[in-house]
Every structure is written in C-alpha cells, then in structure tokens.
Design a protein around this motif. Sequence first.
Motif, PDB file in Angstrom:
ATOM      1  N   GLU A 108       0.847  -1.190   0.000  1.00 32.96           N
ATOM      2  CA  GLU A 108       0.000   0.000   0.000  1.00 32.96           C
ATOM      3  C   GLU A 108       0.885   1.244   0.000  1.00 32.96           C
ATOM      4  O   GLU A 108       1.919   1.257   0.653  1.00 32.96           O
ATOM      5  N   PRO A 109       0.430   2.263  -0.737  1.00 34.54           N
ATOM      6  CA  PRO A 109       1.218   3.502  -0.687  1.00 34.54           C
ATOM      7  C   PRO A 109       1.143   4.070   0.725  1.00 34.54           C
ATOM      8  O   PRO A 109       0.109   4.020   1.376  1.00 34.54           O
ATOM      9  N   ARG A 110       2.256   4.528   1.165  1.00 31.82           N
ATOM     10  CA  ARG A 110       2.289   5.069   2.526  1.00 31.82           C
ATOM     11  C   ARG A 110       1.687   6.450   2.515  1.00 31.82           C
ATOM     12  O   ARG A 110       1.933   7.262   1.642  1.00 31.82           O
TER      13      ARG A 110
END
Length: 114
Positions: A108-110
């Motif tokens: 997941e993109p942070r």
Amino acid sequence: MTQQAAALQTYNNELVKCIEELCSKREELNRQIKQEEEEKDRLQHDIRILSEKLSRVNESLAQRLAARATFDRTIAETEAAYAKILESSQSLLSVLKQEAGNLSKATEPRRKEH
C-alpha cells in the motif's frame, strides 16, 4: 395213549403256532431295522452334504470377513489422512491469508502523516 397223542398234537400245534408268531415278529422287526438303517444312511449322506456346504460357507465367510476388515482399515486410514489434509489445508489457508494481508500492507502507498 390216544389222550396223550391228542395232548402231544395240541402241544405240537401250539408250539408250531408260537414259532410262526415269533418268526412273523422277527420278520417285522427285520423290516423295521432295514427301514431305520436306510434312514440312517440317508441322514448320514445328508449330514455329509451339509457338512461340505457348511465348510464352503465358512470358508467364503472367512474370506469376506477378511475383505471387509481390509475395507474398514483402508477407509479408516483414508479418512484419517483426509482429516489431516483438511487440517493442513485450513492451516495453509490461514497462513496464506495472513501473508496476503502482510503483502497488502507492504504494497500500500504510505500515507504521509501531517
């Protein structure tokens, strides 16, 4: 002497009659013995036949019981192995879901924290 001769004749006639009756009874007894001997022979023959049949049935039954025992053992072993497979599958699924969750989190993109 005539009286003695008559008495002797009477005794002789009775003696012959008694002997004939005994012979007749003996013949009847012989007939009964022969019938019972024939029945005995028939029964012994039937017993031999039935004993042979019983032996064959016992042999067949023993083979079928052994086959059933083999089926029972194979079924029990297969069911036990299948239960282990299900347990392993459940464990594998649980581990896979956990790893998939971890991978999802890792990819997941942070988000930037403000």
